[in-house]
Motif scaffolding. Structure first.
Motif, short mmCIF file in Angstrom:
data_model
loop_
_atom_site.label_atom_id
_atom_site.label_comp_id
_atom_site.label_asym_id
_atom_site.label_seq_id
_atom_site.Cartn_x
_atom_site.Cartn_y
_atom_site.Cartn_z
N VAL A 25 0.83 -1.21 0.00
CA VAL A 25 0.00 0.00 0.00
C VAL A 25 0.87 1.26 0.00
N GLU A 26 1.92 1.25 0.81
CA GLU A 26 2.79 2.43 0.89
C GLU A 26 3.51 2.67 -0.43
N SER A 27 3.93 1.60 -1.10
CA SER A 27 4.61 1.74 -2.39
C SER A 27 3.66 2.33 -3.43
N GLU A 28 2.42 1.85 -3.43
CA GLU A 28 1.43 2.39 -4.37
C GLU A 28 1.18 3.87 -4.11
N GLN A 29 1.12 4.25 -2.83
CA GLN A 29 0.88 5.65 -2.49
C GLN A 29 2.06 6.53 -2.91
N ARG A 30 3.29 6.01 -2.75
CA ARG A 30 4.46 6.78 -3.18
C ARG A 30 4.44 6.99 -4.69
N ALA A 31 4.02 5.97 -5.44
CA ALA A 31 3.93 6.12 -6.89
C ALA A 31 2.88 7.16 -7.27
N ILE A 32 1.74 7.13 -6.59
CA ILE A 32 0.68 8.11 -6.85
C ILE A 32 1.18 9.52 -6.56
N ASN A 33 1.87 9.68 -5.43
CA ASN A 33 2.40 11.00 -5.08
C ASN A 33 3.43 11.48 -6.09
N ALA A 34 4.26 10.55 -6.58
CA ALA A 34 5.27 10.93 -7.57
C ALA A 34 4.61 11.42 -8.85
N HIS A 35 3.53 10.77 -9.27
CA HIS A 35 2.80 11.22 -10.46
C HIS A 35 2.18 12.60 -10.24
N ARG A 36 1.67 12.84 -9.04
CA ARG A 36 1.09 14.15 -8.74
C ARG A 36 2.15 15.24 -8.78
N PHE A 37 3.31 14.95 -8.19
CA PHE A 37 4.39 15.94 -8.20
C PHE A 37 4.89 16.18 -9.63
N ALA A 38 4.83 15.13 -10.46
CA ALA A 38 5.26 15.29 -11.85
C ALA A 38 4.34 16.26 -12.58
N GLU A 39 3.04 16.19 -12.28
CA GLU A 39 2.09 17.10 -12.92
C GLU A 39 2.31 18.54 -12.48
N LEU A 40 2.83 18.72 -11.26
CA LEU A 40 3.05 20.07 -10.73
C LEU A 40 4.46 20.58 -10.97
N ALA A 41 5.28 19.76 -11.62
CA ALA A 41 6.69 20.14 -11.81
C ALA A 41 6.81 21.40 -12.65
N GLN A 42 7.79 22.23 -12.30
CA GLN A 42 8.00 23.50 -12.99
C GLN A 42 8.94 23.37 -14.17
N SER A 43 9.65 22.26 -14.24
CA SER A 43 10.61 22.09 -15.33
C SER A 43 10.51 20.68 -15.89
N PRO A 44 10.90 20.48 -17.15
CA PRO A 44 10.88 19.13 -17.73
C PRO A 44 11.77 18.16 -16.97
N GLU A 45 12.91 18.66 -16.48
CA GLU A 45 13.81 17.77 -15.75
C GLU A 45 13.18 17.25 -14.47
N SER A 46 12.53 18.17 -13.75
CA SER A 46 11.88 17.77 -12.50
C SER A 46 10.74 16.80 -12.77
N ARG A 47 10.00 17.08 -13.83
CA ARG A 47 8.89 16.19 -14.18
C ARG A 47 9.40 14.80 -14.53
N GLN A 48 10.49 14.75 -15.30
CA GLN A 48 11.05 13.47 -15.70
C GLN A 48 11.56 12.68 -14.49
N ALA A 49 12.16 13.40 -13.55
CA ALA A 49 12.67 12.74 -12.35
C ALA A 49 11.54 12.11 -11.54
N ARG A 50 10.42 12.83 -11.43
CA ARG A 50 9.28 12.30 -10.69
C ARG A 50 8.66 11.10 -11.39
N LEU A 51 8.61 11.14 -12.72
CA LEU A 51 8.06 10.01 -13.46
C LEU A 51 8.94 8.77 -13.32
N ILE A 52 10.25 8.99 -13.32
CA ILE A 52 11.18 7.87 -13.11
C ILE A 52 10.98 7.27 -11.71
N GLU A 53 10.77 8.15 -10.74
CA GLU A 53 10.51 7.69 -9.37
C GLU A 53 9.24 6.85 -9.31
#
Length: 269
Positions: free
Chosen positions: A195-223
């Motif tokens: 459950v915790e792993s799934e929640q971390r993945a969901i949070n990473a996707h959310r942060f990717a949507e809010l990322a201010q730069s392509p690099e930050s977005r890519q890092a969150r998607l990789i996470e």
């Protein structure tokens, strides 16, 4: 055959009443059951239930009412009084022990785990965890919950060395079978990690949507992808195997909609 062994044999094999409820015990067994009874653990439960009752500011009548609200209609004021006082006989021994049913409902009414009434941790004194056996409350709790070994010191034999305080040899420690509980604890640990792993993945996707730069977005998607991969290849694999092992013991593992889907996934593998 010694009289004690004869009496014990009779207790085990004496005929049963026609209503198949209780065995008809010979007088020797009845006398042994009464005179040999030791209620140290019941004394501890009675003392602790009184302490927790006073902590809540309740009277015995109020505790009885709470127990009855929980379905224990036999735990009247008189019954609570009898448990707490023990109805001592002329020799100062407790006439009445505490049953498992009473322990469970009284603990529930007092809002404490039953094991805390059996083995109080609010003081450092050793507690009785088995007839003639005492140990620190925490070791008794770990044994009672199936997390630790029996808190007994191995008995030594042979020649004793006073310089080291050691015997020549020691008996093997008793080993309780914790397999069922260990599997269920492992199942709980893996389910939580899942459950915790799934929640971390969901949070990473959310942060990717809010990322201010392509690099930050890519890092969150990789996470997020890393969490999804770890969950699928490690956690889910281990969880499927644990659930299979639980079923092999004839136990139904905990289930919900997500775990049912995981079982179906495991069947297809």
């Amino acid at each position: 055959m010694p009289m004690l062994q004869i009496a014990l044999w009779l207790c085990q094999y004496w005929p049963v009443r026609q209503d198949r409820t209780l065995p008809i015990l010979p007088e020797e067994c009845k006398q042994m059951n009464v005179e040999g009874a030791v209620h140290e653990m019941s004394d501890t439960v009675a003392r602790e239930m009184q302490w927790h009752r006073n902590r809540h500011g309740w009277t015995r009548k109020q505790l009885a009412e709470r127990c009855q609200e929980l379905g224990a209609d036999w735990l009247t004021f008189a019954a609570i009084t009898s448990i707490e006082t023990g109805r001592l006989d002329e020799n100062g021994r407790r006439r009445r022990g505490v049953t498992v049913d009473e322990l469970a409902v009284i603990a529930r009414a007092l809002l404490v785990p039953p094991v805390v009434l059996l083995f109080p941790v609010r003081n450092e004194t050793d507690v009785t965890w088995s007839p003639a056996e005492k140990a620190h409350p925490w070791y008794a709790i770990r044994w009672f919950s199936g997390e630790g070994r029996q808190p007994v010191k191995p008995k030594g034999g042979g020649e004793y060395d006073p310089a080291t305080g050691l015997y020549e040899w020691y008996e093997e420690e008793p080993k309780d079978n914790h397999e069922q509980l260990d599997l269920l604890r492992n199942h709980e640990r893996l389910t939580r990690a899942w459950v915790e792993s799934e929640q971390r993945a969901i949070n990473a996707h959310r942060f990717a949507e809010l990322a201010q730069s392509p690099e930050s977005r890519q890092a969150r998607l990789i996470e997020a992808d890393g969490e999804d991969l770890y969950r699928a290849q490690v956690i889910e694999r281990d969880l499927i195997n644990v659930r299979r092992a639980i079923r092999r013991l004839g136990i139904t593992p905990p289930t919900n909609e997500e775990l049912d889907q995981l079982d179906r996934k495991g069947t297809n593998q």
